[in-house]
Design a protein around this motif. Structure first.
Motif, PDB file in Angstrom:
ATOM      1  N   GLN A   1       0.816  -1.200   0.000  1.00  0.00           N
ATOM      2  CA  GLN A   1       0.000   0.000   0.000  1.00  0.00           C
ATOM      3  C   GLN A   1       0.860   1.265   0.000  1.00  0.00           C
TER       4      GLN A   1
ATOM      5  N   MET B   1      -3.468  11.728  -1.227  1.00  0.00           N
ATOM      6  CA  MET B   1      -4.084  10.651  -0.464  1.00  0.00           C
ATOM      7  C   MET B   1      -4.869   9.761  -1.405  1.00  0.00           C
TER       8      MET B   1
ATOM      9  N   LEU C   1      -7.840   8.073  -1.974  1.00  0.00           N
ATOM     10  CA  LEU C   1      -9.210   7.904  -1.499  1.00  0.00           C
ATOM     11  C   LEU C   1      -9.906   6.751  -2.207  1.00  0.00           C
ATOM     12  N   PHE C   2      -9.518   6.527  -3.459  1.00  0.00           N
ATOM     13  CA  PHE C   2     -10.220   5.522  -4.251  1.00  0.00           C
ATOM     14  C   PHE C   2      -9.200   4.532  -4.806  1.00  0.00           C
ATOM     15  N   PRO C   3      -8.847   3.523  -4.031  1.00  0.00           N
ATOM     16  CA  PRO C   3      -7.829   2.569  -4.489  1.00  0.00           C
ATOM     17  C   PRO C   3      -8.277   1.903  -5.779  1.00  0.00           C
ATOM     18  N   GLY C   4      -7.331   1.747  -6.691  1.00  0.00           N
ATOM     19  CA  GLY C   4      -7.644   1.071  -7.949  1.00  0.00           C
ATOM     20  C   GLY C   4      -8.292   1.981  -8.975  1.00  0.00           C
ATOM     21  N   LYS C   5      -8.467   3.262  -8.609  1.00  0.00           N
ATOM     22  CA  LYS C   5      -9.088   4.179  -9.565  1.00  0.00           C
ATOM     23  C   LYS C   5      -8.184   5.384  -9.789  1.00  0.00           C
ATOM     24  N   GLU C   6      -8.330   5.912 -10.983  1.00  0.00           N
ATOM     25  CA  GLU C   6      -7.553   7.085 -11.343  1.00  0.00           C
ATOM     26  C   GLU C   6      -8.495   8.281 -11.327  1.00  0.00           C
ATOM     27  N   VAL C   7      -8.040   9.405 -10.771  1.00  0.00           N
ATOM     28  CA  VAL C   7      -8.901  10.586 -10.724  1.00  0.00           C
ATOM     29  C   VAL C   7      -8.750  11.348 -12.037  1.00  0.00           C
TER      30      VAL C   7
ATOM     31  N   ASP D   1      -7.581  16.209  -6.137  1.00  0.00           N
ATOM     32  CA  ASP D   1      -7.538  14.813  -5.706  1.00  0.00           C
ATOM     33  C   ASP D   1      -6.624  14.043  -6.646  1.00  0.00           C
TER      34      ASP D   1
ATOM     35  N   VAL E   1     -15.952  14.816  -8.240  1.00  0.00           N
ATOM     36  CA  VAL E   1     -14.774  14.036  -8.597  1.00  0.00           C
ATOM     37  C   VAL E   1     -15.176  13.039  -9.678  1.00  0.00           C
ATOM     38  N   LYS E   2     -14.324  12.909 -10.692  1.00  0.00           N
ATOM     39  CA  LYS E   2     -14.579  11.948 -11.768  1.00  0.00           C
ATOM     40  C   LYS E   2     -13.470  10.904 -11.753  1.00  0.00           C
ATOM     41  N   LEU E   3     -13.863   9.654 -11.675  1.00  0.00           N
ATOM     42  CA  LEU E   3     -12.890   8.571 -11.517  1.00  0.00           C
ATOM     43  C   LEU E   3     -12.941   7.606 -12.683  1.00  0.00           C
ATOM     44  N   LYS E   4     -11.797   6.958 -12.924  1.00  0.00           N
ATOM     45  CA  LYS E   4     -11.751   5.911 -13.934  1.00  0.00           C
ATOM     46  C   LYS E   4     -11.083   4.691 -13.320  1.00  0.00           C
ATOM     47  N   ASP E   5     -11.744   3.560 -13.442  1.00  0.00           N
ATOM     48  CA  ASP E   5     -11.175   2.349 -12.861  1.00  0.00           C
ATOM     49  C   ASP E   5      -9.948   1.932 -13.675  1.00  0.00           C
ATOM     50  N   ASN E   6      -8.867   1.639 -12.979  1.00  0.00           N
ATOM     51  CA  ASN E   6      -7.617   1.308 -13.660  1.00  0.00           C
ATOM     52  C   ASN E   6      -7.746   0.051 -14.502  1.00  0.00           C
TER      53      ASN E   6
ATOM     54  N   LYS F   1      -9.782  14.984   2.829  1.00  0.00           N
ATOM     55  CA  LYS F   1      -9.472  16.354   2.421  1.00  0.00           C
ATOM     56  C   LYS F   1     -10.765  17.188   2.376  1.00  0.00           C
TER      57      LYS F   1
ATOM     58  N   ILE G   1     -16.187   5.387   1.853  1.00  0.00           N
ATOM     59  CA  ILE G   1     -14.871   5.650   1.290  1.00  0.00           C
ATOM     60  C   ILE G   1     -13.843   5.489   2.414  1.00  0.00           C
ATOM     61  N   ARG G   2     -12.767   4.825   2.104  1.00  0.00           N
ATOM     62  CA  ARG G   2     -11.730   4.461   3.080  1.00  0.00           C
ATOM     63  C   ARG G   2     -12.328   3.742   4.282  1.00  0.00           C
TER      64      ARG G   2
END
Lengths: 401, 177, 257
Positions: A262, A336, A338-344, A351, C102-107, C164, C242-243
């Protein structure tokens, strides 16, 4: 054994008063910077909602950590019974008070509402390590003050040892507390580590002693007094051990972090591709603050060179400052997760992005003024109190072990 | 000697009396500004003397109840101070209560006490046409009575329940005096 | 003073006694009245209620920021003015934001998720633990708030918050709304529209705005009331914090992330 004579620091006027005037000028400029920051609000600094603690905190933490370490020499003298260190005890106490005051001034003047100091002193949340630190700081002033008194007043000489013990444990608690300010922050990957507390203690040993050596040499140069070869050699060896220990702790800290998947991101950031923070770590903390001083201290080429000792101490301080900078600012700059496995992809609040920080001049001036406050207090204290021995010539053969 | 004692006693009593007068504040001009809602009211939420002397403690006491426990119907509330004491200009817009010459500022600058409330709190009532401020804006010239005891025949520009609430608690304090 | 007699001056003593009595009464009276002064009806908010939020990220639309705008208006955040001479970058980094999109994309899968982030109103808030003065506190009904009267602006809570969620006010605030006092040098964050809740309203500005836009991604209500819409939704659908690893038991939950 020859009796040790302590005397106030008398020196030729221009040298002393000029130095004092210079320090006061720096303080004045720093106060102006603080007023500028408070009047306008923190938007004039480089600090933001991402980097919430900036350069003033680096200075403050550095000085506070060094303060508890500066007391070490006194502790070795009266707690562990090192006769070579005993005459240095008074000055060590004075220096630690000065450094702590300097650090706290910076910390206070950077608050969003410094006018509410009275609130900070009267309203406590005892779950907060920060609140405990406020108590530890005020207690430190009291105990070290008493300790100084016991060392200087023959009538109270019998209390010297117990108060010395108390001061020693208090200073350990204080540095543990300062380290824990970061160690307790579970949210940030760079901080969440129990090793922070002992690491801060070792850091305090090293910075405090470096400060001590520099101010001692400067004071004796100011006053045209002499320091014996043997005594400096003792301090030098001690500093070498501490510098090595700081490097060792940094190694252990990063190794443990590297073991946790991690934390790979933050380790990669500090050690490899964090830009300024990576450079500060390798060049500032490791090379300037560790390897070069170790070489200067242990290489036979510089065996008795006082210049080498002074330079090594100075580099320990510079490297230590960078180390605190990497811990405080670098730890915040790394995003930080906040969203493991995701890209902001998008965020208006940075973020997932490395936060930018460019310290402003006002912050730097405030921080430097903190160092000046510490040095001024020491200069005035040494002039008014009998803290420095008339001579630190090496004792004659057989006087002490 | 006896006469001196008598004189001194008299002086003391005079001084004590003066202090008492100051403390109870039965004399003294009103600082209430013309064109504010307060100018049309008989009294503040407590007797004037008491509110002058203790408003900071009252506000501090009730602010904790409001912030920490969410009790919003406390007897003393800074929002209501502003509501009542903000003055309107001829155009009907509120002037900040901490502006020069306005209710809060005039007194605080006179006694040289730093007024920090409005570093965070709103200095004007919310919404120029809000319900609670209705009735005040009937032209600045209409409200002439500046003192806290305006002529009896003046009708108050307060709604019935507002008045009832303002005065409900005053009997406890009048007993205290 | 009459020193010519050994006898005490009884009248003088009497006078002093009465004066002291009067002075004592005068100084105690305000204190006595103070205890009676709080006409506030009751004990305040109750821990039988816990306010919370459920956000369905599937319904949260890409490019929509109605919740942010509504929050800014409701809490007077848009009343803050950009100081002269502040760069665009610094204004973005320093201005307060209570809620952000916030906009996220799964890896791995490339799945896109949109969601609003704000204070998660934890049951065990780290910001409350670290606050040296106790200015950061949790109200009985679960709201995590800042008491600006005791906030000294040390920003330790911002260091401690895993989300944050908090903003520091970096400049003077010229005007505020009556229900949301705020000013330079203090830290602030989402209050779940506490001024609305205390007035008896049971919606937040962001929720109203989201509904107005027709997205209905935000559900707000009492988590402890089993009959409330949010409690039933939480029971029926899989949601997450979250977390969650920090075990803070957040009051704001998300589905479909």
């Amino acid at each position: 054994m020859k009796k040790m004579q302590y005397r106030e620091l008398y020196c030729s006027s221009p040298r002393y008063w000029g130095g004092l005037a210079f320090l006061l000028f720096i303080i004045l400029v720093g106060m102006g910077a603080a007023f500028f920051m408070e009047h306008n609000g923190h938007f004039v600094t480089g600090m933001s909602n991402q980097i919430v603690w900036g350069l003033p905190h680096v200075f403050a933490i550095f000085l506070i950590v060094a303060a508890s370490g500066a007391l070490n020499v006194a502790s070795i003298g009266s707690v562990f019974g090192g006769p070579m260190y005993k005459p240095l005890g008074r000055f060590s106490g004075l220096l630690s008070i000065g450094l702590l005051a300097g650090g706290l001034v910076v910390l206070l003047l950077d608050l969003g509402r410094p006018d509410r100091l009275i609130v900070a002193m009267t309203t406590y949340n005892f779950k907060s390590i920060f609140a405990w630190n406020i108590i530890l700081y005020t207690g430190f002033f009291t105990i070290v003050g008493l300790y100084l008194w016991a060392m200087m007043d023959r009538k109270f000489a019998q209390y010297k040892r117990p108060i010395g013990f108390a001061a020693f444990f208090w200073r350990l608690a204080l540095t543990t507390g300062t380290g824990s300010i970061f160690g307790f922050l579970v949210a940030r990957e760079a901080y969440d580590a129990a090793i922070m507390a002992p690491m801060f203690i070792i850091m305090s040993f090293s910075y405090g002693l470096a400060f001590f050596i520099i101010t001692l040499m400067a004071a004796y140069w100011w006053a045209d007094r002499t320091i014996g070869e043997l005594r400096l050699a003792k301090l030098k060896n001690l500093l070498g051990v501490f510098v090595g220990a700081v490097l060792y702790f940094a190694l252990v800290y990063h190794l443990t972090n590297l073991y946790v998947t991690q934390h790979h991101g933050v380790e990669r950031f500090i050690l490899l591709d964090g830009g300024i923070y990576t450079s500060l770590f390798w060049i500032g903390q490791v090379v300037i603050g560790g390897i070069i001083p170790l070489f200067l201290l242990y290489s036979p080429a510089f065996g008795h060179s006082r210049l080498a000792l002074a330079v090594a101490s100075l580099m320990v301080l510079v490297g230590g400052f960078f180390q605190v900078y990497v811990i405080v600012i670098g730890g915040q700059a790394f995003p930080m997760n906040l969203f493991p496995g995701k890209e902001v992809l998008e965020s208006s609040f940075f973020d997932g992005v490395v936060a930018a920080y460019t310290p402003s001049l006002a912050e730097a001036l405030l921080g430097i003024a903190g160092v000046a406050v510490a040095m001024t207090l020491v200069a005035i204290g040494a002039r008014m109190l009998r803290v420095l021995p008339e001579s630190l010539e090496d004792p004659a053969e057989g006087d002490c072990a | 000697m006896g006469s001196l004692t008598g004189f001194r006693r008299f002086a003391r009593m005079a001084l004590g009396g003066a202090l008492l007068l100051l403390a109870t504040g039965v004399v003294g001009d009103s600082a209430v500004t013309e064109g504010s809602k307060a100018a049309g009211l008989e009294t503040c939420v407590a007797p004037t003397a008491e509110i002058r002397r203790n408003h900071m403690d009252y506000l501090k006491h009730d602010r904790d109840a409001t912030v920490r426990k969410g009790i919003r119907d406390t007897r003393f509330s800074l929002a209501e101070c502003v509501q009542c004491h903000a003055e309107r200009d001829s155009a009907g817009t509120y002037k900040p209560v901490n502006a020069e010459g306005q209710f809060c500022e005039s007194c605080h600058s006179y006694v040289a006490v730093n007024l920090t409330c409005f570093q965070c709190h709103s200095k004007t009532p919310e919404g120029a046409n809000g319900n609670s401020s209705a009735g005040v804006g009937g032209g600045a010239g209409e409200l002439r009575a500046l003192g806290l005891l305006p002529s009896v025949d003046r009708s108050l520009s307060l709604s019935r329940d507002e008045l009832a609430r303002l005065h409900a608690a005053t009997h406890t304090t009048s007993r205290g005096n | 003073m009459s020193h010519n007699s050994d006898q005490p001056d009884l009248r003088r003593r009497d006078f002093i006694g009465k004066t002291v009595l009067a002075a004592g009464a005068a100084s105690i009276a305000p204190g006595v009245m103070l205890t009676m002064a709080n006409a506030g009806s009751d004990e305040g908010v109750s821990s039988k209620v816990r306010w919370g939020m459920l956000i369905d990220t599937n319904k949260c639309a890409d490019g929509c920021s109605a919740c942010v705008a509504a929050c800014n208006q409701e809490n007077g955040i848009d009343l803050i003015e950009r100081p002269a001479g502040q760069s665009d970058a610094m204004w973005d980094a320093q201005r307060p934001q209570w809620v952000r999109k916030v906009k996220l994309k799964d890896n791995l899968t490339g799945e896109i998720t949109n969601l609003p982030m704000m204070c998660q109103h934890c049951e065990h808030p780290p910001c409350v633990d670290v606050c040296p003065t106790g200015a950061s506190f949790k109200r009985a009904d679960g709201l995590v708030l800042v008491d600006r009267h005791t906030c000294i602006g040390c920003r330790y809570c911002m260091m401690a918050c895993p989300y944050k969620a908090r903003s520091f006010i970096h400049q003077d605030v010229a005007s505020q709304r009556t229900g949301t006092p705020r000013g330079k040098g203090c830290v602030e964050s989402c209050t779940l529209c506490v001024q609305r809740l205390d007035a008896g309203d049971q919606t937040t500005a962001c929720q109203d705005a989201c509904n107005r836009e027709g997205h209905q991604a935000i559900l707000f209500g009492d988590l402890k009331n089993p009959d409330s819409e949010i409690a039933r939704a939480l029971k029926a659908y899989h949601s997450r914090q979250i977390r969650a690893d920090l075990e803070l038991n957040t009051g704001v939950r998300y589905t479909n992330i």
